[in-house]
Design an enzyme around this catalytic site. Structure first.
Site, PDB file in Angstrom:
ATOM      1  N   ASN A 100     -33.994  90.839  -1.813  1.00 14.21           N
ATOM      2  CA  ASN A 100     -33.230  90.624  -0.586  1.00 14.21           C
ATOM      3  C   ASN A 100     -31.747  90.663  -0.940  1.00 14.21           C
ATOM      4  O   ASN A 100     -31.372  90.371  -2.076  1.00 14.21           O
ATOM      5  CB  ASN A 100     -33.534  89.245  -0.004  1.00 14.21           C
ATOM      6  CG  ASN A 100     -34.869  89.176   0.701  1.00 14.21           C
ATOM      7  OD1 ASN A 100     -35.812  89.850   0.322  1.00 14.21           O
ATOM      8  ND2 ASN A 100     -34.940  88.329   1.706  1.00 14.21           N
TER       9      ASN A 100
HETATM   10 CA    CA Z   1     -38.078  85.957   3.851  1.00 14.26          CA
END
Ligand code: CA
Ligand code: CTP
Length: 227
Positions: free
Chosen positions: A34
């Site tokens: 991420n």
């Molecule tokens: Ca997540």
């Protein structure tokens, strides 16, 4: 020095903070992750320490420096982050700020995967990662105050409330991370505090100011014994 000035409402308290992304290897040179700079999590670790807490920061791979004077455990993958966090229980406070990769590659390759030009790559098989916040929020050694973040691009309040409930958190700090907000990787943040008792909206602030306010919120609620 500067760090030692000011009131210490968290003296004698321990805190665990996660920060940054996790990297889940595909092979020795590639990973899935991420987006996260670690700025908000690192600032929160520093703000809690400034109020007197004994803080352990568990950080994924980031380019910013470790906060000064704070015990920092460096990890790469979600499972390592989970293990490091659990190794620090019991603790009075847990603030899970990390942008943990939701999935890892089921079996990462030991050698670099070679591309064959013009040929489609083999699909990646993914496995869900452990939910660290949820594990801590339901743990037999659950900290007195458990805080999570919710990075959303839509329905922020509703998604935040669902996360509060599912993860067993006392507070979800929800923020809009749509690309046009510039929050991702930036130095400022605009958050909503979601608790059982409702929603509190904070103005756009420096991530350091968000961290300071959040540390104060935690100190107040910890010292009055309830959220
Ligand atoms: Ca997540
Ligand atoms: N979190 C965690 N471990 C995970 C995933 C998330 O500890 N494996 C924590 C984050 O640190 C954050 C909170 O859970 O405090 C919410 O993370 P977020 O990615 O917004 O929520 P998810 O539950 O992963 O749901 P989704 O990504 O589908 O929105």
């Amino acid at each position: 020095a500067l760090l030692d000035a000011g009131p210490k409402p968290l003296a004698g308290r321990t805190a665990i903070v996660t920060s940054g992304p996790t990297h889940e290897p595909i092979d020795p040179v590639r990973y899935i992750a991420n987006r996260s700079s670690g700025r908000q999590g690192h600032a929160i670790a520093a703000a809690l320490a400034k109020l007197g807490a004994d803080v352990t920061l568990v950080s994924g791979p980031v380019t910013i420096p470790d906060p000064q004077g704070i015990r920092t455990i460096h990890v790469e993958q979600a499972e390592q982050m989970r293990d490091a966090v659990l190794s620090q229980l019991p603790s009075d406070i847990a603030v899970m700020v990390a942008a943990v990769a939701d999935w890892r590659v089921t079996t990462s390759a030991g050698q670099k995967i070679k591309k064959t030009p013009g040929e489609a790559p083999a699909p990646l098989q993914l496995t869900e990662n452990p939910d660290i916040l949820r594990t801590v929020g339901h743990h037999e050694k659950r900290p007195t105050i458990v805080v999570g973040f919710a990075a959303e691009t839509q329905d922020i309040e509703q998604n935040g409330r669902i996360k509060l409930e599912k993860k067993g958190a006392d507070l979800i700090v929800a923020n809009d991370v749509s690309p046009e907000t510039g929050v991702m990787g930036g130095t400022r943040n605009r958050v909503k505090l979601i608790t059982e008792s409702g929603v509190e909206e904070w103005p756009e602030l420096d991530k350091d100011e968000v961290a300071e306010r959040l540390a104060n919120w935690i100190a107040e609620h910890l010292n009055q014994g309830a959220v």
